[in-house]
Design a protein around this motif. Structure first.
Motif, mmCIF file in Angstrom:
data_model
loop_
_atom_site.group_PDB
_atom_site.id
_atom_site.type_symbol
_atom_site.label_atom_id
_atom_site.label_comp_id
_atom_site.label_asym_id
_atom_site.label_seq_id
_atom_site.Cartn_x
_atom_site.Cartn_y
_atom_site.Cartn_z
ATOM 1 N N SER A 1 0.187 -1.296 5.461
ATOM 2 C CA SER A 1 1.184 -2.315 5.813
ATOM 3 C C SER A 1 0.536 -3.454 6.605
ATOM 4 C CB SER A 1 2.329 -1.678 6.609
ATOM 5 O OG SER A 1 1.821 -1.022 7.759
ATOM 6 N N MET A 2 1.364 -4.401 7.082
ATOM 7 C CA MET A 2 0.867 -5.648 7.660
ATOM 8 C C MET A 2 -0.029 -5.444 8.879
ATOM 9 S SD MET A 2 0.848 -8.984 7.616
ATOM 10 C CE MET A 2 2.288 -9.543 6.673
ATOM 11 N N THR B 1 1.855 -9.627 1.609
ATOM 12 C CA THR B 1 1.203 -9.132 2.821
ATOM 13 C C THR B 1 -0.183 -9.734 3.027
ATOM 14 O OG1 THR B 1 2.374 -7.034 2.525
ATOM 15 C CG2 THR B 1 0.531 -7.042 4.063
#
Length: 479
Positions: A34-35, A242
């Protein structure tokens, strides 16, 4: 090898109104990055904190050191990050820059790109166990040389390699924790330094006493490798959204992690230029805050080296996996562990680190910089060529400039690359050329092994059919 034949193939369907949904992939069950972990993976791919920037002050003095870390990102880091965002979302798979170059220039140059960038990454990674022990040897002198040092490098490499084996999401969150721990002491040091700052110290410059080779190599080494994250694009959650944002946040984080510690260290301490070498920030910390802050900076430096090691090994190993999935390497390189990690890629990268760890810091930096420069030239050519040949190709993120702007954006970093190459020593140039020649020989050897069926090469069924998408693109243009 089982490589696509068309040399100019856009990854995504282009010009079509609808993109057909793809069948579920075998890797869909693997947790994606994820980010926040991605930002810190980028941070460690590129920087890891201000450890190693001290040589810029030693080489060129305070003003040029500060200007270098302010101006250099606009010449190099931002263009490279922008190109990575555009091409990484155009080709969101683990081959990264290898697939970009293959699509634009053909499989031969794609393989050379993979060979040079993987080799420069492994050379770069050989630094970190060495630097880790260099920071600890002041407290544990036995780690300075001999059998204890060699054994420590091996043990450290094995432990960090195992962490990579356990999964990229684990590596990502460990990078977040390590990053916060590595940055905090410099925030504290900056606050403590405020009453003692003398801005006139920032302006000291002596153009007659500049080691340009060391200066440029230090800037280059501390502000490159933005493209390394592209080899993990297939492991990122929603990469089209992202990846560009993570690169944007990464540029800001890296720039701040260099500039503010330099401002504090130069402005609050009387200048003794010859002392500004690797590890000097720990002395600055002791002068400003005492022994406790020095130990924190040293611990942060050691932690940072571990973070850079695991991030770099992730990129190197997933690059080999991505090349195998595109048929550039034997199929067994695409085999994943039960944690979704590239088993053989990790082992090969770790072996390279151990074999190269005997080189000195300066030799490692210069050698990997030269190989990296050649790889970046290929990336710039691929970026411009794809803009010219396939302007309508689907680009989830597109740099808001035209073809002429794309060419102009690549000129300053190309000039910088030429300067770095021109200033390299004959020894480093000779070693780098030999490494490139080996790459020229490996590619036809792998082709021969494929024709003789000595080993199996194949393209992953999870990846798009690039030839089919090219035909769709051409039909769209005719309509």
């Amino acid at each position: 090898m089982s490589q696509y034949e068309n040399n100019e193939v856009p990854y995504s369907s282009v010009g079509a109104d609808e993109v057909p949904s793809s069948p579920p992939k075998a890797t869909d069950k693997i947790r994606k990055v994820s980010m926040l972990p991605l930002v810190f993976l980028i941070f460690y791919e590129v920087s890891g904190g201000p450890f190693g920037v001290e040589d810029s002050v030693n080489a060129a003095g305070p003003l040029l050191a500060l200007l270098g870390f302010v101006i250099f990102p606009f010449i190099w880091s931002i263009p490279e990050a922008l190109i990575t965002a555009e091409m990484g979302t155009m080709y969101p798979e683990n081959g990264g820059y290898v697939v970009w170059v293959s699509s634009a220039l053909g499989p031969f140059w794609g393989f050379q790109q993979g060979w040079m960038k993987w080799l420069s990454g492994v050379i770069d990674n050989a630094l970190y166990p060495v630097l880790f022990l260099d920071y600890l040897k002041s407290g544990v002198p036995a780690l300075g040389s001999g059998l204890p040092r060699v054994a420590s490098i091996l043990v450290l490499t094995i432990l960090l390699t195992y962490l990579n084996y356990r999964g990229l999401t684990i590596v990502g969150w460990v990078a977040v924790l390590m990053g916060v721990f590595s940055i905090l002491p410099f925030a504290v040091m900056g606050l403590i330094s405020i009453p003692q700052l003398e801005p006139s110290r920032w302006l000291v410059m002596d153009l007659g006493n500049v080691n340009w080779n060391l200066y440029l190599n230090t800037l280059f080494w501390n502000l490159n490798y933005w493209d390394s994250i592209s080899t993990l694009a297939g492991e990122v959650e929603n990469p089209n959204h992202t990846l560009p944002k993570a690169l944007f946040y990464g540029v800001i984080l890296v720039a701040c992690s260099y500039i503010f510690p330099l401002l504090a260290g130069i402005g609050a301490i009387p200048l003794e230029r010859e002392k500004w070498t690797d590890g000097y920030f720990s002395d600055v910390a002791k002068a400003l805050g005492g022994a406790w802050l020095r130990w924190w900076v040293q611990a942060a430096a050691a932690t940072s080296n571990m973070g850079m090691f695991i991030a770099e090994m992730s990129s190197d190993s997933f690059q080999l996996l991505g090349m195998a999935e595109r048929g550039m390497l034997p199929e067994f390189f695409a085999k994943r562990s039960r944690y979704g990690t590239p088993l053989l890629g990790i082992l090969f990268s770790a072996s390279g680190v151990v074999l190269l760890s005997w080189l000195s810091f300066q030799e490692i930096v210069a050698a990997e910089n030269l190989l990296y420069c050649v790889g970046m030239i290929l990336e710039f050519i691929a970026f411009v060529r794809m803009r010219m040949k396939h302007p309508a190709a689907s680009r989830p993120y597109k740099i808001p400039i035209g073809t002429t702007g794309s060419i102009l954006m690549c000129i300053p970093p190309t000039i910088l690359i030429c300067a770095v190459v021109a200033l390299s020593s004959l020894k480093v140039a000779a070693v780098s050329i030999v490494m490139m020649i080996i790459g020229f020989l490996i590619h036809p050897l792998l082709n021969h092994m494929d024709r003789k069926r000595w080993v199996k090469f194949s393209i992953s069924s999870d990846l798009p059919d690039l030839q089919q998408q090219t035909r769709e693109y051409e039909e769209t243009l005719i309509r």
